[in-house]
Design an enzyme around this catalytic site. Structure first.
Site, short mmCIF file in Angstrom:
data_model
loop_
_atom_site.label_atom_id
_atom_site.label_comp_id
_atom_site.label_asym_id
_atom_site.label_seq_id
_atom_site.Cartn_x
_atom_site.Cartn_y
_atom_site.Cartn_z
CG ASN A 1 37.66 41.63 29.92
OD1 ASN A 1 38.38 42.35 30.59
ND2 ASN A 1 38.01 41.19 28.74
CG LEU A 2 35.86 35.45 33.07
CD1 LEU A 2 35.60 33.96 33.15
CD2 LEU A 2 35.16 36.19 34.20
CG HIS B 1 36.90 37.63 36.99
ND1 HIS B 1 37.49 38.39 36.02
CD2 HIS B 1 35.88 38.36 37.49
CE1 HIS B 1 36.85 39.55 35.93
NE2 HIS B 1 35.87 39.57 36.81
CD GLN C 1 26.62 45.88 38.40
OE1 GLN C 1 25.94 44.90 38.67
NE2 GLN C 1 27.92 45.92 38.63
CD GLN D 1 30.29 43.74 43.91
OE1 GLN D 1 29.86 44.45 43.03
NE2 GLN D 1 31.15 42.75 43.64
CB SER E 1 37.08 44.02 33.23
OG SER E 1 36.93 42.74 33.80
P1 AMP Z 1 33.44 41.93 38.04
O1 AMP Z 1 33.45 41.01 36.86
O2 AMP Z 1 34.40 43.06 37.94
O3 AMP Z 1 32.05 42.33 38.46
O4 AMP Z 1 33.99 41.06 39.26
C1 AMP Z 1 33.44 39.82 39.60
C2 AMP Z 1 34.02 39.38 40.92
O5 AMP Z 1 35.44 39.27 40.81
C3 AMP Z 1 33.75 40.37 42.05
O6 AMP Z 1 33.45 39.64 43.24
C4 AMP Z 1 35.06 41.11 42.16
O7 AMP Z 1 35.29 41.63 43.45
C5 AMP Z 1 36.04 40.03 41.83
N1 AMP Z 1 37.31 40.61 41.38
C6 AMP Z 1 37.49 41.49 40.36
N2 AMP Z 1 38.79 41.85 40.27
C7 AMP Z 1 39.45 41.18 41.24
C8 AMP Z 1 40.82 41.13 41.68
N3 AMP Z 1 41.77 41.83 41.09
N4 AMP Z 1 41.12 40.32 42.71
C9 AMP Z 1 40.15 39.60 43.34
N5 AMP Z 1 38.86 39.60 42.99
C10 AMP Z 1 38.50 40.38 41.95
#
Ligand code: AMP
Length: 279
Positions: free
Chosen positions: A28-29, A33, A57, A153, A186
């Site tokens: 859900n990029l 991302h 998780q 994280q 997301s």
């Molecule tokens: P997720 O798909 O939510 O597990 O996120 C995947 C990666 O994207 C993780 O390293 C998150 O910290 C990063 N991420 C998610 N949202 C953001 C954001 N708004 N700004 C920067 N990095 C993000």
């Protein structure tokens, strides 16, 4: 761009390329991302993105089933960015013995995970560290990229890489926000239009605390209580809002590099945010 579903094919692909920069995601990029993917690209290495909603998780009452899955759109976005491979394993591929069965888990140090998000999400960071460790072993990246949005994280992964001697450089990138200030996530899809408007209060409140700290206020506890009360009065359920040492997440005293971290629920949606503060 190769779309790869099995660990063995991923390993075979890996053997054919020199350096790899890896971006793990749950799909859900969004712009957050994509900023990580661009940062990965800037290393000059081949970019591998994983899309995997990791059941390990998620807690029992959490949003595993609801979590938005938009693979076709995600692949279209990644195709436009010059990504080398997207790893999209199934749950059965990554956990062939099932999730309930006895398996090896990575246990990050308790001082890092029994606090903040780990306190209200028991098992969460073990699940994250375990799946990231599996990805590291399959993909063998030279670099791995994590967003500062999930700051705890990031710290857990940095510690794991150090403690388990992974020859991987961890790179991070700042939070990408919507124009309103809301950190991209997301989970923002869960917000109703009214909640979306109201959600900006979280970042505004953190900015208010930051301003006071930069103006010289040092009674962090009072600032935290005041900010939590403000959010609670607006209907939020605050999990934590706290000033910590940026390097190690210890409770802040007189350090220069701070991070103000918050997790709070608006309606049914748990949101995270943070601000780095350099005194
Ligand atoms: P997720 O798909 O939510 O597990 O996120 C995947 C990666 O994207 C993780 O390293 C998150 O910290 C990063 N991420 C998610 N949202 C953001 C954001 N708004 N700004 C920067 N990095 C993000």
């Amino acid at each position: 761009m190769e779309i790869i579903e099995t660990a063995s094919k991923m390993q075979a692909w890996r053997k054919e390329v020199d350096a790899v920069a890896f971006v793990p995601t749950m799909g859900n990029l969004h712009a957050g991302h994509l900023a990580l993917v661009k940062r990965a690209k800037a290393t000059g290495a081949q970019v591998v993105v994983s899309i995997f909603v990791n059941p390990l998780q998620f807690g029992e009452d959490e949003d595993l089933d609801q979590y938005p899955r938009t693979l076709a759109q995600d692949l279209a976005q990644l195709g436009a960015l010059g990504v080398g491979a997207v790893f999209v394993p199934t749950v059965e591929e990554l956990y062939p013995n099932g999730l309930e069965s006895v398996q090896t888990l990575v246990n990050p140090p308790t001082h890092l995970i029994d606090d903040l998000c780990g306190r209200s999400r028991p098992g969460h960071f073990e699940g994250v560290a375990t799946v990231v460790s599996k990805f590291f072993n399959i993909i063998q990246p030279n670099y791995a990229l994590f967003g500062e949005k999930d700051y705890q994280q990031l710290k857990v992964i940095e510690q794991m890489v150090e403690d388990l001697n992974y020859p991987i450089e961890i790179l991070s990138a700042p939070i990408i926000r919507e124009e309103s200030g809301l950190a991209r996530s997301s989970r923002n899809h869960y917000l109703t239009p009214q909640e979306k408007e109201a959600s900006t209060l979280l970042y505004q409140t953190l900015k208010g605390v930051e301003e006071k700290i930069l103006a010289g206020e040092r009674n962090y506890q009072d600032l935290e209580e005041e900010a939590k009360a403000k959010l609670a009065a607006a209907g939020w359920k605050v999990d934590y809002l706290t000033v910590r040492v940026a390097e190690n997440l210890n409770v802040a005293t007189d350090e220069q590099e701070l991070i103000l971290l918050a997790a709070a629920t608006l309606g049914e949606t748990r949101l995270l945010d943070n601000i780095r503060i350099t005194l």
